[in-house]
Design an enzyme around this catalytic site. Structure first.
Site, PDB file in Angstrom:
ATOM      1  CG  HIS A   1      -1.591  -1.259   1.506  1.00  0.00           C
ATOM      2  ND1 HIS A   1      -1.084  -2.165   2.418  1.00  0.00           N
ATOM      3  CD2 HIS A   1      -2.714  -1.814   0.986  1.00  0.00           C
ATOM      4  CE1 HIS A   1      -1.892  -3.226   2.450  1.00  0.00           C
ATOM      5  NE2 HIS A   1      -2.875  -3.045   1.596  1.00  0.00           N
TER       6      HIS A   1
ATOM      7  CG  ASP B   1      -8.886   7.880   4.815  1.00  0.00           C
ATOM      8  OD1 ASP B   1      -8.256   8.343   5.789  1.00  0.00           O
ATOM      9  OD2 ASP B   1      -8.923   6.677   4.528  1.00  0.00           O
ATOM     10  CG  HIS B   2      -9.632  11.565  10.539  1.00  0.00           C
ATOM     11  ND1 HIS B   2      -9.764  10.381  11.220  1.00  0.00           N
ATOM     12  CD2 HIS B   2     -10.076  12.542  11.386  1.00  0.00           C
ATOM     13  CE1 HIS B   2     -10.249  10.623  12.433  1.00  0.00           C
ATOM     14  NE2 HIS B   2     -10.440  11.925  12.562  1.00  0.00           N
ATOM     15  N   GLY B   3     -11.580  12.852   7.519  1.00  0.00           N
ATOM     16  CA  GLY B   3     -12.856  13.589   7.542  1.00  0.00           C
ATOM     17  C   GLY B   3     -13.978  12.739   6.985  1.00  0.00           C
TER      18      GLY B   3
ATOM     19  N   GLY C   1     -14.026   9.470   6.757  1.00  0.00           N
ATOM     20  CA  GLY C   1     -14.256   8.343   7.650  1.00  0.00           C
ATOM     21  C   GLY C   1     -15.153   8.722   8.822  1.00  0.00           C
TER      22      GLY C   1
ATOM     23  NE  ARG D   1      -2.861   0.151   5.647  1.00  0.00           N
ATOM     24  CZ  ARG D   1      -3.887  -0.451   5.088  1.00  0.00           C
ATOM     25  NH1 ARG D   1      -4.745   0.243   4.399  1.00  0.00           N
ATOM     26  NH2 ARG D   1      -4.064  -1.736   5.201  1.00  0.00           N
TER      27      ARG D   1
ATOM     28  CG  ASP E   1      -3.733  12.773  15.501  1.00  0.00           C
ATOM     29  OD1 ASP E   1      -3.206  12.259  14.501  1.00  0.00           O
ATOM     30  OD2 ASP E   1      -4.686  12.264  16.123  1.00  0.00           O
TER      31      ASP E   1
ATOM     32  N   GLY F   1      -7.124  12.792  14.328  1.00  0.00           N
ATOM     33  CA  GLY F   1      -7.921  11.930  15.200  1.00  0.00           C
ATOM     34  C   GLY F   1      -8.188  12.565  16.554  1.00  0.00           C
TER      35      GLY F   1
END
Lengths: 574, 574
Positions: free
Chosen positions: A217, A397-399, A401, A540, A553, A555
Site C-alpha cells: 500500500h 480520508d479522516h474527515g 471516515g 501506511r 493530529d 484523530g
C-alpha cells in the site's frame, strides 16, 4: 492505471459480485464477503481469511476445499469491519471452532480482533493469527510484528489443508503459527498503483529506480536502488530471504522450501519466469529444493509494478499440507474430496434479533440516538477541515471516515430504536455500524468504543450518571486496548486520555455530569491542539512523520470536537 | 512496460527456461519448445500447439493432461520456425497422428504448414488448424480467415480433451474445427505493449480512447471510441460477439456457451470481474447460460492494456470436452488420470542423420554453399538500407531478418557439407535454418523456397543447368503457395514472378544459364523499383499502406539484390 469501473465507490463490491457470478461452483456471496459453495463435515474447523480488496486472488480467490471456508472482503485496501467478519464466520461455521487469519495490518488486526471478541461472547471458539512474513517491515527478533504479504497464501493453505483432513482447532492453529514462523518474504517495487477513479498513483517510485521492501500500500521501503537486471533483482530477493534461513537439521528443516515468486500487478508472467530462472539457480547453489513452487500473481496490489519472493522453510508436516489438494477459484492442485452444495439460505448476519428492553432503557436509547445525531452533524460539518489536516501526513480520508462513521452509527441507532432496542443493544449496533461505514483504523476504534460503552450498560436496568461515566470509561479503555497507541504517539489517544481522566476526576469530586463533561471536553481540546508539536508515527503513508509537525493530529482533533459538541448539545441534562 | 530482463534477445528463451524449472511436474524442455512431463497412451493422438512468446499462458502454460502434448514457442511475437515445430512434434508424438493447431497469423500458418509438410514426408499423419475467432479481423463469411485470439484456448481444450479420451485423429480434428467454427471473440485495447529492452510501446492508443478490435500485436482495429465505463465496455463486447450467435435449436446449440473474459496484460482481475458482472447480466437477458466461465489472463500480450470477450456456442459434445479435467501449469480443473513420467532422453530433433551422397552431388553442394556465402555477404551489407525501406510501412526488421536468415542458412549448409551432405539435403537444411534464424514471414518464405529447391534436386544424380532451372522454378512456386500473395500486392512476389518467368523463357530459348540468370535478375530489379508506385497492404503494422507510396517494397528489393549478386558472382559458370 485502473481503467475499468462504473462507480469507483462500488468497485470492490462489483468485483466481488462478478467473481461470484463467474464461479458459482466455488463461492457464494454473504454479507461481508464469500463462503464456500460446498459443504464441510459438521464439527470440522473453519478457516476464515480476509482483508482489503485490490489484492486478487487474495482473498475471495482462495475460498474452497483445501483452503479457506470463507473470506471477509473489505473495500479497496481497507479492512472489512468486525460485523462483516462476524457475518462471514457465522455463514462459514462448521461447529468445530474458527481460525481467523489475515495479514498483519493495523486495520485488519483491529477488526478481526473485535470480531473474535464478539464471536467468543456468542460462545464460539475463535482464534486469530496475523501473518507477518515481510522481512522489510521489522527486525528478525520482531517477526510477529512484521506486515503480511504473500506469506498469507502459505499460512492459509497450511491451515486449510489441516482443517480439511480433520485436525482440531488447537492443531490447525498450531500448524498455521508454525507456517507463519517459518515464512519470509521480500519485495521490490518499480511503481505504485492507482485506485479506481483516481487520477494519480497512490505512491510512486522514481523512474529507473526500484524500492526495496516497499509495502503493497506504499508503506516506506528499506532503500531505493538503481533498477537492476532480472538476475540482479533475483539475487537481491534471494539474499534478503535467505538471510533468515533456519539451521538445517533443526525442527525438521532439511533444505526443502515453498518458493513463491509473486507479481504485484503489472510485472508479467514472462518477466517473473525470467527472474525465477535465476532464483532456481541460486537456491540450487544454496542446496535448497523448491517444493511445488508458484510463479504468478498470488497477492497483487492493483496495478502496482513490483514482485516479491516468499520462502517457507518446511518440515515434513508442513510439506504434506502445502502439497495437499486444493480447489479454489485462483488456486487448484490435485483432486479434492467432493462435497455437496451448501446453500446459505438466509443472510445469517441479518438474522439478528433485538432483545427485549425496559421502558427506562428505551428512553436512554432515545437520548443516545439524539447524541449520535449531534455527533453526525458535527462530523459532517468538520469533514473538509479534518480531511485537510489528515492530508498533511496521512491519506486525507479522516474527515470522510468520521462523516461516514457517525452517519452509519446514527442510522443504525435510529433503526434499532424503532425496533424497540434498549441502550445496550442500540449502542452495540451503532458501534458495529460505525466500524463498517467508516472502515479504516479510526472507524474500528470509534466503533469498538461505542460497542464497549453499550456493553457496560443494560437493556433492563436504569442508568444514572455514575453508570454513564463508568460506561464511557469502558469505551476509552477499549480504544486503548484495540489501538495499542500511547499518549505522545500523536493519535486520538492524546485527547482521549485527558478527557476520561478529567471526566472521572471531576465526577468523583462531586460535579454533576454535564459540568464534568464540559471540563473534560475542554481538556481534550487543549490536548488536541498540543499534538501539533509532535511528529506523526510512520504509518501506511509514504509521507514521513516530520511533515506533520505544526499540524494537530486529525484523530485527536475530531475526538475533542465531538466531545465538545455533546457538551454543548444540552442532551446530558436529560 | 517490460522491466525485468537480462539480455532482451534471450527474453523468450529465459522465460521458457524459468517456466520449466518452476514446473518440472508439468513440462520438459525440448528444442523449439516444451512437451508434457508425463506419458500418454501409445497410439493416441498428439495435440501440438504454439506461436510467438509474450502471450502467457499461451502457449507453454497449456501443456499437460487434458490439453496439449507439446508447445512450439517462438521468439517474442514471432512464430516458431518449421524445424522448431518439427522438433516438438517428434518429442510429443504418441503414434496416433498429430493435430497442429495455432492462431491464424501469416508467420504461424507458414511455419506450421511447412512443418506439417516435412512431417508428412517422414510418414506421419499430420493435420493443421488455424484458430480464427476474432470477429474484428474479417467478415462473418470469411470466419476461417480471421486471426486467432483467446478462442485458441477453447479449440485447444476441445482437441486435447478429445485426444485424452482416446478419439482418433479424424475425430479430434473434426471436433477442433467445430469448436473453431462456433467460437467468436472481440477485444478492446487502451494501450500497447512494450517489448523487452524497447524504450517505446510497440503501438499506442490515444489517452481517453479505446480501440475496438485492435489486434494483440497492434494490428489495426475497427474504430476508436471514447473510453467507456466498465458496463459500457461489457455491452460493446457482448453486442459484438452475440451478433454472430447461431440459431437456437440448430446443430445442437441450446443457448449454452463457453464464456471467457480475458485480460491482455495490465487490466487487473478486479476490473475484469466488474466487467464480468455486466456480461453475466447481459447473457442472462439473452437467455444464454455460461458453462464454466473463465475470467483472467488467458491469452496476454505482454503489458498491453485491454481485454477481450470470447464465446463458444456449445453443443453437448463440445460442452463435455470443455468441462473435462485438465492439468497444465496455467489451467487446471478436476482430477485428471495420472500417468507416469516420460523422459525425452535425447533431443529427438538433433538426431537427424545426413543421408549418403554421390561425389557429384557433394560437388554441387559445395557450389551451393558458396552461393549462400554470397547471399549472406550481400544481405549483411544491405541490412541498413533494407531496414530503412521497411520502416516506412512495416516494422523495420526486414534487413535484420535477411541478414540473420542468410547467415543461418550459410552456416547450416557449411555444417552439412562438412558431414558429407549432397545438394538436396544441404539445401533442405539451409532452408530450415533460414526460417529459424530469420523468424517472421520473409524467413518462412525464403526458407521454404530453399527447401523446395533442394527437394527438386537429388543427393545422388548429377544436376545439369536444366535441373537447376527446374529446381529454382519449384522454389518460386513454394513462395507463391506458402505466401498467398499475388503480383501487385507489393511483396517479394512482384520481383519473383518476373525473375522466374524471364529465367525460364530465356533458358528455354537456348541461352546459357549464367546469361539467362543475369537477364532475369535485371527484370527483377526493374520490377522491384516499380513497386514504389503501389501502396502496401495492411499488415501487422498500424501504419497504413498509403504511407509506403514512393518507397519500393523491401522484400522485392532484397530478392532482386540477392539474385543480382548471384549473377555477378560467376558461380553459375561452374
Amino acid at each position: 492505471m485502473t481503467r475499468l469501473y462504473n462507480d469507483p465507490k462500488q468497485f470492490a463490491d462489483e468485483a466481488l459480485t462478478g467473481m461470484v457470478l463467474a464461479h458459482p461452483g466455488h463461492v457464494q456471496r454473504v454479507h461481508g464477503g464469500v463462503v464456500r459453495a460446498t459443504c464441510s463435515p459438521r464439527g470440522s474447523v473453519s478457516v476464515v481469511i480476509g482483508g482489503g480488496s485490490g489484492h486478487y486472488p487474495a482473498f475471495a480467490g482462495w475460498v474452497g476445499p483445501g483452503l479457506a471456508h470463507g473470506a471477509a472482503c473489505g473495500n479497496v485496501f481497507a479492512s472489512p469491519s468486525a460485523s462483516q467478519v462476524c457475518s462471514v464466520v457465522r455463514a462459514a461455521d462448521n461447529g468445530g471452532g474458527v481460525l481467523l487469519t489475515y495479514g498483519n495490518y493495523a486495520g485488519d488486526v483491529l477488526h478481526f480482533g473485535q470480531a473474535a471478541e464478539r464471536l467468543r461472547a456468542e460462545g464460539a471458539d475463535v482464534r486469530t493469527l496475523a501473518v507477518s512474513d515481510d522481512v522489510a517491515s521489522n527486525t528478525p527478533e520482531n517477526h510477529a510484528d512484521r506486515r503480511g504479504v504473500t506469506g498469507d497464501l502459505v499460512v492459509f493453505k497450511v491451515a486449510g489443508a489441516a482443517a480439511e483432513r480433520g485436525d482440531d482447532l488447537d492443531t490447525v492453529e498450531r500448524l498455521a503459527r508454525r507456517a507463519n514462523e517459518r515464512t519470509r518474504s521480500l519485495g521490490v517495487a518499480f511503481n505504485g498503483c492507482t485506485l479506481p477513479g483516481a487520477g494519480e498513483p497512490l505512491f510512486s517510485v522514481p523512474a529507473g529506480e526500484m524500492s526495496v521492501g516497499l509495502g503493497v500500500h506504499g508503506e516506506p521501503g528499506v532503500r531505493d536502488v538503481p533498477m537492476g537486471t532480472a538476475a540482479e533483482v533475483a539475487d537481491l530477493l534471494v539474499d534478503g530471504v535467505l538471510a533468515e534461513e533456519p539451521e538445517r537439521g533443526h525442527d525438521g528443516y532439511a533444505g526443502r522450501a515453498v518458493v513463491i515468486l509473486n507479481g504485484l500487478g503489472t510485472v508479467k508472467s514472462e518477466e517473473l519466469y525470467v527472474v525465477y530462472g535465476r532464483v532456481a539457480q541460486r537456491l540450487e547453489e544454496a542446496g535448497i529444493t523448491p517444493v511445488l513452487p508458484e510463479v504468478g500473481e498470488l497477492m497483487s496490489s492493483l496495478d502496482m509494478a513490483g514482485l516479491s519472493l516468499t520462502l517457507t522453510f518446511l518440515d515434513p508436516e508442513l510439506e504434506e499440507l502445502w502439497c495437499a489438494p486444493v480447489d479454489t477459484i485462483a488456486y487448484r492442485r490435485g483432486a479434492v474430496q467432493q462435497h455437496g452444495r451448501r446453500e446459505v439460505t438466509a443472510d445469517v448476519a441479518a438474522a439478528d434479533p433485538i432483545p427485549e428492553a425496559s421502558a427506562q432503557s428505551r428512553e436512554l436509547a432515545q437520548t443516545i440516538t439524539d447524541v449520535l445525531a449531534v455527533l453526525r452533524e458535527t462530523a459532517v460539518a468538520a469533514e473538509p477541515e479534518l480531511g485537510r489536516l489528515d492530508a498533511i501526513a496521512g491519506d486525507g480520508d479522516h474527515g470522510q471516515g468520521m462523516s461516514y462513521g457517525t452517519t452509519g452509527a446514527w442510522r443504525a441507532a435510529a433503526a434499532a430504536l424503532a425496533r424497540g432496542a434498549g441502550a445496550r443493544t442500540l449502542l452495540v449496533r451503532a458501534g458495529e455500524a460505525w466500524s463498517e461505514a467508516a472502515g479504516g483504523t479510526s472507524g474500528a476504534l470509534w466503533g469498538g468504543a461505542l460497542s464497549a460503552v453499550g456493553a457496560a450498560l443494560s437493556d433492563d436496568a436504569p442508568a444514572g450518571s455514575a453508570d454513564i461515566v463508568r460506561a464511557v470509561e469502558h469505551g476509552g479503555q477499549a480504544i486503548l486496548r484495540l489501538g495499542g497507541a500511547e499518549p505522545g504517539d500523536k493519535t486520538m489517544v492524546d485527547a482521549l486520555v485527558p478527557f476520561t481522566t478529567v471526566l472521572s476526576e471531576r465526577f468523583a469530586s462531586g460535579e454533576p455530569l454535564p459540568r464534568a463533561w464540559t471540563r473534560a471536553a475542554e481538556a481534550a481540546s487543549h490536548a488536541a491542539r498540543a499534538t501539533a508539536e509532535i511528529p506523526a508515527r510512520r504509518g501506511r503513508s509514504r509521507v514521513l512523520g516530520q511533515k506533520s509537525v505544526g499540524t494537530p493530529d486529525p484523530g485527536a482533533t475530531s475526538f475533542a470536537l465531538l466531545m465538545s459538541a455533546v457538551a454543548e448539545s444540552g442532551l446530558l441534562e436529560n
